[in-house]
Design an enzyme around this catalytic site. Structure first.
Site, PDB file in Angstrom:
ATOM      1  N   CYS A   2       2.470  -2.117 -17.363  1.00 20.63           N
ATOM      2  CA  CYS A   2       3.449  -2.498 -18.391  1.00 20.63           C
ATOM      3  C   CYS A   2       4.265  -1.297 -18.865  1.00 20.63           C
ATOM      4  O   CYS A   2       3.785  -0.172 -18.859  1.00 20.63           O
ATOM      5  CB  CYS A   2       2.733  -3.082 -19.591  1.00 20.63           C
ATOM      6  SG  CYS A   2       1.571  -4.377 -19.205  1.00 20.63           S
ATOM      7  N   ARG A  27       7.035   1.243 -12.325  1.00 25.61           N
ATOM      8  CA  ARG A  27       5.621   1.104 -12.665  1.00 25.61           C
ATOM      9  C   ARG A  27       5.047  -0.219 -12.159  1.00 25.61           C
ATOM     10  O   ARG A  27       3.837  -0.388 -12.128  1.00 25.61           O
ATOM     11  CB  ARG A  27       5.441   1.181 -14.189  1.00 25.61           C
ATOM     12  CG  ARG A  27       5.842   2.524 -14.770  1.00 25.61           C
ATOM     13  CD  ARG A  27       5.964   2.441 -16.260  1.00 25.61           C
ATOM     14  NE  ARG A  27       4.667   2.270 -16.894  1.00 25.61           N
ATOM     15  CZ  ARG A  27       3.988   3.247 -17.477  1.00 25.61           C
ATOM     16  NH1 ARG A  27       4.475   4.453 -17.476  1.00 25.61           N
ATOM     17  NH2 ARG A  27       2.831   3.028 -18.051  1.00 25.61           N
ATOM     18  N   TRP A  75       2.818  -6.447 -16.837  1.00 21.66           N
ATOM     19  CA  TRP A  75       2.022  -6.595 -15.621  1.00 21.66           C
ATOM     20  C   TRP A  75       0.796  -7.395 -16.050  1.00 21.66           C
ATOM     21  O   TRP A  75      -0.017  -6.928 -16.833  1.00 21.66           O
ATOM     22  CB  TRP A  75       1.633  -5.218 -15.092  1.00 21.66           C
ATOM     23  CG  TRP A  75       0.948  -5.219 -13.768  1.00 21.66           C
ATOM     24  CD1 TRP A  75       1.516  -5.420 -12.539  1.00 21.66           C
ATOM     25  CD2 TRP A  75      -0.440  -4.962 -13.525  1.00 21.66           C
ATOM     26  NE1 TRP A  75       0.571  -5.313 -11.567  1.00 21.66           N
ATOM     27  CE2 TRP A  75      -0.647  -5.034 -12.137  1.00 21.66           C
ATOM     28  CE3 TRP A  75      -1.525  -4.680 -14.348  1.00 21.66           C
ATOM     29  CZ2 TRP A  75      -1.880  -4.833 -11.547  1.00 21.66           C
ATOM     30  CZ3 TRP A  75      -2.758  -4.486 -13.761  1.00 21.66           C
ATOM     31  CH2 TRP A  75      -2.928  -4.570 -12.375  1.00 21.66           C
ATOM     32  N   ASN A 101       0.530  -2.783 -24.123  1.00 21.57           N
ATOM     33  CA  ASN A 101       0.011  -2.398 -22.795  1.00 21.57           C
ATOM     34  C   ASN A 101      -1.494  -2.264 -22.916  1.00 21.57           C
ATOM     35  O   ASN A 101      -1.976  -1.722 -23.909  1.00 21.57           O
ATOM     36  CB  ASN A 101       0.555  -1.040 -22.361  1.00 21.57           C
ATOM     37  CG  ASN A 101       2.035  -1.073 -22.088  1.00 21.57           C
ATOM     38  OD1 ASN A 101       2.656  -2.121 -22.152  1.00 21.57           O
ATOM     39  ND2 ASN A 101       2.609   0.089 -21.814  1.00 21.57           N
ATOM     40  N   GLY A 102      -2.241  -2.695 -21.913  1.00 26.82           N
ATOM     41  CA  GLY A 102      -3.690  -2.528 -21.939  1.00 26.82           C
ATOM     42  C   GLY A 102      -4.413  -3.857 -22.084  1.00 26.82           C
ATOM     43  O   GLY A 102      -3.844  -4.926 -21.816  1.00 26.82           O
ATOM     44  N   GLU A 485      -5.112   7.578   4.645  1.00 27.90           N
ATOM     45  CA  GLU A 485      -3.868   7.560   3.865  1.00 27.90           C
ATOM     46  C   GLU A 485      -2.751   6.825   4.631  1.00 27.90           C
ATOM     47  O   GLU A 485      -1.989   6.060   4.039  1.00 27.90           O
ATOM     48  CB  GLU A 485      -3.456   9.001   3.519  1.00 27.90           C
ATOM     49  CG  GLU A 485      -2.136   9.165   2.815  1.00 27.90           C
ATOM     50  CD  GLU A 485      -2.040   8.464   1.460  1.00 27.90           C
ATOM     51  OE1 GLU A 485      -3.043   7.947   0.962  1.00 27.90           O
ATOM     52  OE2 GLU A 485      -0.919   8.399   0.935  1.00 27.90           O
ATOM     53  N   LYS A 489      -0.920   3.534   3.145  1.00 29.62           N
ATOM     54  CA  LYS A 489       0.534   3.502   2.980  1.00 29.62           C
ATOM     55  C   LYS A 489       1.097   2.246   3.639  1.00 29.62           C
ATOM     56  O   LYS A 489       1.900   1.537   3.061  1.00 29.62           O
ATOM     57  CB  LYS A 489       1.143   4.723   3.630  1.00 29.62           C
ATOM     58  CG  LYS A 489       1.867   5.791   3.014  1.00 29.62           C
ATOM     59  CD  LYS A 489       1.942   6.209   1.637  1.00 29.62           C
ATOM     60  CE  LYS A 489       1.116   5.590   0.581  1.00 29.62           C
ATOM     61  NZ  LYS A 489       0.578   6.528  -0.401  1.00 29.62           N
ATOM     62  N   GLU A 492       0.127  -0.987   1.709  1.00 30.14           N
ATOM     63  CA  GLU A 492       0.833  -1.106   0.426  1.00 30.14           C
ATOM     64  C   GLU A 492       2.277  -1.556   0.608  1.00 30.14           C
ATOM     65  O   GLU A 492       2.783  -2.369  -0.145  1.00 30.14           O
ATOM     66  CB  GLU A 492       0.935   0.275  -0.237  1.00 30.14           C
ATOM     67  CG  GLU A 492      -0.255   0.756  -0.963  1.00 30.14           C
ATOM     68  CD  GLU A 492       0.074   2.043  -1.702  1.00 30.14           C
ATOM     69  OE1 GLU A 492      -0.064   2.047  -2.909  1.00 30.14           O
ATOM     70  OE2 GLU A 492       0.477   3.040  -1.051  1.00 30.14           O
ATOM     71  N   HIS A 508     -18.345   2.429  17.080  1.00 28.93           N
ATOM     72  CA  HIS A 508     -19.462   1.803  16.368  1.00 28.93           C
ATOM     73  C   HIS A 508     -19.057   0.486  15.708  1.00 28.93           C
ATOM     74  O   HIS A 508     -19.763   0.002  14.830  1.00 28.93           O
ATOM     75  CB  HIS A 508     -20.022   2.768  15.318  1.00 28.93           C
ATOM     76  CG  HIS A 508     -20.578   4.026  15.922  1.00 28.93           C
ATOM     77  ND1 HIS A 508     -21.728   4.046  16.679  1.00 28.93           N
ATOM     78  CD2 HIS A 508     -20.091   5.302  15.938  1.00 28.93           C
ATOM     79  CE1 HIS A 508     -21.958   5.278  17.103  1.00 28.93           C
ATOM     80  NE2 HIS A 508     -20.966   6.060  16.681  1.00 28.93           N
ATOM     81  N   LYS A 608       2.555   1.544 -10.561  1.00 28.06           N
ATOM     82  CA  LYS A 608       2.598   2.991 -10.325  1.00 28.06           C
ATOM     83  C   LYS A 608       1.483   3.694 -11.063  1.00 28.06           C
ATOM     84  O   LYS A 608       0.881   4.630 -10.568  1.00 28.06           O
ATOM     85  CB  LYS A 608       3.957   3.546 -10.788  1.00 28.06           C
ATOM     86  CG  LYS A 608       4.128   5.030 -10.532  1.00 28.06           C
ATOM     87  CD  LYS A 608       4.165   5.331  -9.051  1.00 28.06           C
ATOM     88  CE  LYS A 608       4.261   6.811  -8.760  1.00 28.06           C
ATOM     89  NZ  LYS A 608       3.937   7.084  -7.343  1.00 28.06           N
TER      90      LYS A 608
HETATM   91  O1  M6R Z   1      -1.706   8.335 -10.632  1.00 26.57           O
HETATM   92  P1  M6R Z   1      -2.926   8.400  -9.749  1.00 26.57           P
HETATM   93  O2  M6R Z   1      -2.854   9.450  -8.717  1.00 26.57           O
HETATM   94  O3  M6R Z   1      -4.182   8.531 -10.559  1.00 26.57           O
HETATM   95  O4  M6R Z   1      -2.989   7.001  -9.027  1.00 26.57           O
HETATM   96  C1  M6R Z   1      -4.091   6.643  -8.231  1.00 26.57           C
HETATM   97  C2  M6R Z   1      -3.771   5.443  -7.374  1.00 26.57           C
HETATM   98  O5  M6R Z   1      -3.514   4.319  -8.178  1.00 26.57           O
HETATM   99  C3  M6R Z   1      -2.563   5.696  -6.466  1.00 26.57           C
HETATM  100  O6  M6R Z   1      -2.755   6.823  -5.667  1.00 26.57           O
HETATM  101  C4  M6R Z   1      -2.307   4.474  -5.566  1.00 26.57           C
HETATM  102  O7  M6R Z   1      -3.313   4.344  -4.618  1.00 26.57           O
HETATM  103  C5  M6R Z   1      -0.922   4.619  -4.919  1.00 26.57           C
HETATM  104  N1  M6R Z   1      -0.213   3.379  -4.979  1.00 26.57           N
HETATM  105  C6  M6R Z   1      -0.976   5.064  -3.517  1.00 26.57           C
HETATM  106  O8  M6R Z   1       0.259   5.082  -2.881  1.00 26.57           O
END
Ligand code: M6R
Length: 613
Positions: A2, A27, A75, A101-102, A485, A489, A492, A508, A608
């Site tokens: 949010c 975000r 959100w 927010n929260g 990673e 990526k 996502e 395995h 974000k």
């Molecule tokens: O702000 P942070 O590095 O703590 O965020 C952690 C994860 O939420 C963040 O890395 C998330 O996995 C990303 N969307 C990856 O691209």
């Protein structure tokens, strides 16, 4: 997650709120709304979906001009993403509008109490409990500040809230923070509120970060802040030096692509001023008391705490620290750490790694380490973020604002920051930092520039594979977290199922997945013996008719009759090689996402900065 924007002053409030919310779009959110007070009336406008829909709605039915107000991007946590559940939420007597927010953990108990007392609910949100509670306290006091103070005394959970009411003559917003970030901004005869500085940069750079437990009253004359004990307190003002154009797309189609291209500069900015190449020394003053060699001498173990992409950095950080400083390292997901009752005392240095510095899971893990007596540091990209404030010392990744939800330049600069930290720990233990450890840092930006030259090749090969429904990523040693990673990526950004594996583990289990449909991205870099083993794994894939996309720092002829596609990257040094290797994987994920028509900057369901546990 949010977003919050608030304004008291003489500017046209609706365009300002929409503009601020626009800066927070990165975000991730699923609905948006604004409330404006004109005279003693509250008028709201809300829409499900993107901010564009709210803008269109306001064009068709503008709110009256003048006044002051609040804006919010939501959100969903409690209640579906819908216009009905969007914020601001007005209480059932129509006199308090509130954004939040929260999560309010005791909202059900409070809701039952309010229902019994005759309050009604028009949404499924936990937020409405808060707006009704504030309003109920306005029956006891005419002060909105006091009503919010009494309300937060009853709330359990993590929240940032902001409220305005129909009462009083003065422009007034009251805000409270217990968890998610909130900051105040100052101008001449105007005061701003936001959950993120990006929302305010076009208007002011003078800000104050609220601390947990703070209550703030904003008027056109400024803001008054009270701490958790109810004492009036002066929080320090900071000057934010991000340039507003830095947070625009700068000619790129997407923030993600811009940020991938900014990595050479970001990496340079992260080591600049910290490395003395002549004296072969590292300076990390920002570690504060932890920079003291005596303090570091007492550290026997290190715990790296992080989530998502930052957790992948931690895996590589473990390798760096153990190899270079010979200190044992454990790596934990922020969300898991406290549940294993970790063994921590003052000989443990816990390091929270977080781009945003606001990830609730990482913060709670950091808190768990501190409660048990550990020393605490942070690696973060955001100055003044919560992780940096609870830590004794910080290593900032100077990547500049990262707007795309998918972390790119924050990841590579985290790796570099971890490398610098490992060298610093090595130095503190009296071990030499040889030129072969230090000099490659100076070549890293250029190596990234050269890797980015592969963009057209990657765009080309994307055309062949973007329809695939599964991808496998393989790497060994330092390239195993890079495989993880690369897979994260891709999933996502393109919603393709992708898995990362240590290459040796393929046989395995995952080998059962391989067929002529599935691209396997194999990273063949690093030490010869590691690269040779990955090459053997590629043979195993080809023997099962799999498709191989190889990323290599070797002579491509060594893979010519084996891999279907070969992306070459410059060789840098064994430790820094993963920073280079991840770049083609970022570009591949980006290109596949674009080709599949996905919203790469704001992928579905993602935020974000994940400020709920
Ligand atoms: O702000 P942070 O590095 O703590 O965020 C952690 C994860 O939420 C963040 O890395 C998330 O996995 C990303 N969307 C990856 O691209």
């Amino acid at each position: 997650m949010c977003g919050i924007v608030g304004y008291v002053g003489q500017r046209e409030v609706v365009p300002l709120l929409l503009d601020g919310l626009g800066k927070l779009e990165y975000r991730g959110y699923d609905s948006a709304g604004v409330v404006v007070r004109h005279g003693h009336e509250l008028t709201t406008a809300k829409a499900e979906g993107k901010l564009e829909r709210l803008r269109a709605k306001l064009e068709r039915a503008p709110l009256p001009t003048g006044g002051y107000g609040l804006g919010h991007t939501r959100w969903a946590t409690h209640g579906a993403p819908s216009e009905r559940n969007a914020h601001p939420v007005v209480d059932s007597k129509g006199r308090v509008a509130l954004i939040h927010n929260g999560i309010i953990e005791n909202f059900l108990a409070l809701k039952h109490r309010l229902l019994d007392a005759g309050w009604t609910f028009a949404t499924d949100t936990d937020t409405e409990v808060v707006s009704n509670l504030v309003s109920s306290h306005l029956d006891e006091t005419s002060s909105l500040t006091e009503a919010v103070r009494r309300t937060i005394a009853e709330l359990e959970g993590m929240y940032a809230i902001a409220a305005l009411s129909t009462q009083g003559e003065e422009q007034e917003i009251v805000a409270a923070r217990h968890g998610p970030p909130l900051l105040l901004g100052y101008g001449e005869g105007e005061t701003f509120l936001a959950s993120d500085a990006a929302a305010l940069l076009a208007y002011t750079r003078d800000v104050t970060f609220l601390e947990n437990g703070d209550l703030a009253r904003l008027t056109t004359a400024g803001a008054t802040v009270w701490d958790a004990q109810g004492e009036e307190i002066e929080r320090p003002q900071h000057r934010i030096n991000w340039d507003p154009v830095q947070i625009e797309k700068g000619g790129y189609k997407h923030f993600m692509l811009k940020e991938i291209h900014e990595q050479a500069q970001a990496l340079q900015d992260t080591f600049s001023g910290r490395v003395d190449f002549e004296r072969r020394a590292i300076n990390l003053d920002s570690l504060g008391p932890l920079a003291d060699p005596d303090a570091l001498a007492g550290i026997e173990r290190i715990h790296l705490l992080a989530c998502g992409t930052s957790w992948h950095s931690a895996l590589i950080g473990k390798f760096f620290i153990e190899q270079l400083a010979r200190i044992p390292v454990e790596v934990d997901y922020g969300s898991e750490y406290r549940y294993r009752d970790p063994i921590v005392d003052s000989r443990v240095l816990a390091i929270g790694i977080s781009q945003s510095g606001e990830t609730a899971d990482t913060l709670s893990a950091m808190g768990a380490a501190r409660e048990r007596g550990g020393r605490l540091a942070a690696i973060s990209n955001v100055v003044g973020s919560q992780a940096t404030r609870i830590a004794e010392g910080v290593v900032y990744t100077n990547a500049g604002p990262e707007i795309g939800v998918a972390s790119t330049k924050a990841f590579t600069t985290q790796l570099e920051a971890l490398y610098l930290l490992s060298l610093f720990l090595r130095q503190s233990r009296g071990k030499p930092i040889d030129a072969d450890l230090l000099d490659p840092l100076a070549h890293l930006p250029q190596a990234i520039v050269e890797t980015l030259e592969r963009e057209d090749q990657i765009t080309e090969l994307t055309r062949k594979y973007f329809r695939s429904e599964n991808f496998l990523y393989l790497g060994r040693g330092l390239d195993y977290p890079i495989a993880l990673e690369g897979a994260l990526k891709l999933k996502e950004i393109s919603y393709i199922h992708a898995e990362g594996y240590p290459a040796g583990e393929m046989k395995h289990g995952p080998i059962a997945l391989i067929d002529e449909e599935m691209p396997v991205v194999a990273i063949v870099t690093g030490a010869q013996e590691v690269a040779d083993k990955v090459t053997s794994n590629i043979h195993e894939v080809k023997a099962r008719d799999g498709i191989v996309i190889a990323v290599t720092d070797r002579d491509p002829s060594s893979l010519e009759n084996l891999a279907d596609e070969i992306i070459t990257v410059p060789r840098i040094s064994p430790f820094l090689q993963p920073i280079v290797d991840v770049v083609p994987l970022q570009l591949l994920a980006y290109q596949v996402g674009v080709k599949r028509g996905c919203d790469v900057d704001q992928p579905r369901n993602l935020a974000k900065s994940v400020t709920v546990e």
